[in-house]
Design a protein around this motif. Structure first.
Motif, short mmCIF file in Angstrom:
data_model
loop_
_atom_site.label_atom_id
_atom_site.label_comp_id
_atom_site.label_asym_id
_atom_site.label_seq_id
_atom_site.Cartn_x
_atom_site.Cartn_y
_atom_site.Cartn_z
N ARG A 186 -69.20 -66.50 -27.04
CA ARG A 186 -70.04 -67.29 -26.13
C ARG A 186 -70.69 -66.37 -25.09
O ARG A 186 -71.86 -66.55 -24.73
N ALA A 187 -69.92 -65.40 -24.58
CA ALA A 187 -70.47 -64.46 -23.60
C ALA A 187 -71.62 -63.66 -24.20
O ALA A 187 -72.67 -63.46 -23.56
N LEU A 188 -71.44 -63.20 -25.44
CA LEU A 188 -72.51 -62.45 -26.11
C LEU A 188 -73.77 -63.30 -26.27
O LEU A 188 -74.89 -62.84 -26.04
N SER A 189 -73.58 -64.56 -26.61
CA SER A 189 -74.71 -65.47 -26.79
C SER A 189 -75.46 -65.68 -25.47
O SER A 189 -76.70 -65.69 -25.44
N VAL A 190 -74.70 -65.82 -24.39
CA VAL A 190 -75.32 -66.02 -23.07
C VAL A 190 -76.14 -64.80 -22.69
O VAL A 190 -77.28 -64.91 -22.20
N ILE A 191 -75.58 -63.61 -22.90
CA ILE A 191 -76.29 -62.38 -22.53
C ILE A 191 -77.57 -62.22 -23.36
O ILE A 191 -78.63 -61.86 -22.85
N GLU A 192 -77.47 -62.51 -24.65
CA GLU A 192 -78.64 -62.41 -25.51
C GLU A 192 -79.74 -63.36 -25.05
O GLU A 192 -80.94 -63.06 -25.16
N SER A 193 -79.35 -64.50 -24.49
CA SER A 193 -80.34 -65.47 -24.02
C SER A 193 -81.08 -64.98 -22.77
O SER A 193 -82.12 -65.55 -22.40
N THR A 194 -80.55 -63.95 -22.10
CA THR A 194 -81.20 -63.43 -20.89
C THR A 194 -82.15 -62.28 -21.19
O THR A 194 -82.75 -61.72 -20.27
N ARG A 195 -82.28 -61.91 -22.45
CA ARG A 195 -83.00 -60.67 -22.78
C ARG A 195 -84.47 -60.71 -22.36
O ARG A 195 -85.08 -59.66 -22.08
N GLU A 196 -85.07 -61.87 -22.32
CA GLU A 196 -86.46 -61.96 -21.87
C GLU A 196 -86.58 -61.59 -20.39
O GLU A 196 -87.62 -61.10 -19.95
N ARG A 197 -85.51 -61.84 -19.63
CA ARG A 197 -85.54 -61.55 -18.19
C ARG A 197 -84.88 -60.23 -17.86
O ARG A 197 -85.20 -59.61 -16.85
N VAL A 198 -83.91 -59.81 -18.70
CA VAL A 198 -83.14 -58.59 -18.43
C VAL A 198 -83.28 -57.65 -19.62
O VAL A 198 -82.88 -57.97 -20.73
N SER A 199 -83.84 -56.49 -19.37
CA SER A 199 -84.05 -55.52 -20.45
C SER A 199 -82.82 -54.63 -20.62
O SER A 199 -82.27 -54.12 -19.65
N TYR A 200 -82.39 -54.48 -21.87
CA TYR A 200 -81.30 -53.54 -22.17
C TYR A 200 -81.50 -52.99 -23.58
O TYR A 200 -82.19 -53.57 -24.41
N ARG A 201 -80.87 -51.82 -23.84
CA ARG A 201 -81.05 -51.16 -25.12
C ARG A 201 -80.13 -51.70 -26.21
O ARG A 201 -80.54 -51.89 -27.35
#
Length: 417
Positions: free
Chosen positions: A316-331
């Motif tokens: 669930r944590a991974l899914s939440v983080i992936e949902s922020t990718r439009e706002r938070v850039s990471y490699r």
């Protein structure tokens, strides 16, 4: 005459024979001239069995209906215990959580207590009755049945003790006190005559299962005298209090472990203000609890950081983080499961340098690498791979001079089969 709240866990009332033993224990307290309020958990594996039954019916378990289902386990326990007490000649009455006056949030599955109106409990005590209260449950302001989360019966007992101004809250379990570590792993674990609220709260939060963290918080906040003892013996238990007397030469009071830890790493994150707030704000909004957080130094405007969550929350944590990718850039986003957090706790650590270094040495001597470290004034936690966790706990126990000649007591006679 004193007023006691006595809480018995599921293993203490696991079958009718144990139920009768508990009824006798309560009757003895009553015959000594004391008033008794008893909080009971569901019998044995009842809660797990109810969950399994629901899972066989559906992959989707509605939170409201699960609360309706889960609270039945405690209602069975309080009824049977009341019958057992009456069978040996004492007046007893059973109350559900809401009948006992527990008002909670409307958050199904992990509601917090908002208020307790113990009028019916006090009236029954004044009438000379033993009062049996279902743990783990309450009712929201809009009349919905709620549960307090796993371990919530401890919280019920301590909160009720505070509300009725009990002289003590006794938590009866299958060990005869609080030990320096899990006595099932280290047979020569040291039973502590007393421990401070702060130390016990750290141990409970770090994985020690003997008390629920919320119960310890409630006891500290309301100065409830808390005693942990066995329902199978009459041995002296452990007192949880504001300040405990520390044995000379003992710097570490206890060693705890959590075998269900996952580490999530976010690599190549833009090192600008608001990035961490965005990620952890999203996790908080989805009620994902984050534990240890470690951030590396910034290079070329990018940083890496890792944090731990409960293993069951990793996906669930991974899914939440992936949902922020439009706002938070990471490699890159990675995860590692099946890790263990081992922790040492002790008020004496404040004035003794080198305690953490000794922990690192012991873990290194076992050929195990430390992945993450977290510290406070009275604890050090290390996240490691779990293959040698029992060896490490035993080695730490010896290194901090916690071994005793006596063998720890766990469970009743029928548990020794």
């Amino acid at each position: 005459m004193s007023l006691f709240v006595m809480k018995f866990g599921g293993s203490s009332v696991g079958d009718t024979e144990r139920m009768q033993r508990v009824a006798k224990r309560i009757a003895e307290k009553k015959e000594e001239g004391h008033q008794c309020v008893v909080v009971v958990s569901a019998m044995g594996d009842t809660t797990d069995d109810l969950i399994d039954s629901a899972k066989r019916l559906s992959d989707h378990l509605p939170a409201r209906e699960m609360d309706m289902l889960m609270t039945t386990g405690e209602q069975i326990s309080i009824s049977l215990l009341s019958i057992a007490i009456q069978a040996i000649g004492h007046e007893a009455v059973s109350f559900t959580g809401w009948q006992a006056g527990f008002e909670t949030e409307a958050n199904h599955g992990s509601a917090r207590i908002l208020n307790i109106r113990p009028d019916r409990v006090i009236k029954a005590l004044d009438a000379g009755k033993i009062v049996i209260v279902a743990g783990f449950q309450g009712m929201s302001e809009d009349g919905e049945i709620t549960t307090l989360g796993r371990g919530g019966s401890d919280t019920t007992a301590v909160a009720l003790a505070a509300a009725i101004k009990a002289d003590a809250c006794e938590i009866y379990t299958d060990v005869d006190g609080i030990y320096s570590t899990d006595p099932r792993i280290v047979k020569c674990a040291r039973k502590l005559p007393s421990i401070s609220y702060d130390e016990m709260l750290e141990l409970a939060n770090l994985g020690a299962a003997v008390l629920h963290p919320r119960a310890v918080e409630y006891a500290k906040h309301n100065s409830v005298r808390l005693i942990v003892r066995s329902s199978f013996t009459y041995n002296e238990g452990t007192v949880v209090e504001e300040e405990s007397s520390m044995e000379q030469g003992v710097v570490v009071s206890g060693i705890a472990y959590d075998k269900n830890v996952a580490r999530i790493s976010i690599l190549g994150v833009s090192d600008v203000p608001g990035v961490l707030a965005g990620i952890f704000g999203a996790l908080a909004a989805e009620r994902v609890d984050v534990d240890i957080i470690v951030q590396s130094g910034s290079q070329d405007g990018k940083a890496d950081f890792s944090f731990t969550v409960n293993g069951a929350e990793a996906e669930r944590a991974l899914s939440v983080i992936e949902s922020t990718r439009e706002r938070v850039s990471y490699r890159e986003l990675t995860s590692e499961t099946d890790l263990v957090k081992v922790s040492i706790v002790g008020a004496g650590m404040v004035s003794h340098p080198g305690v953490a270094a000794e922990m690192f040495r012991v873990i290194s001597d076992q050929g195990v690498s430390i992945k993450m470290v977290s510290t406070s004034e009275i604890k050090v936690s290390c996240v490691i791979e779990g293959e040698k966790v029992k060896d490490i706990i035993a080695a730490l126990h010896t290194a901090y001079n916690l071994d005793t000649q006596e063998q720890a007591f766990v469970g009743g006679p029928q548990d020794r089969r």
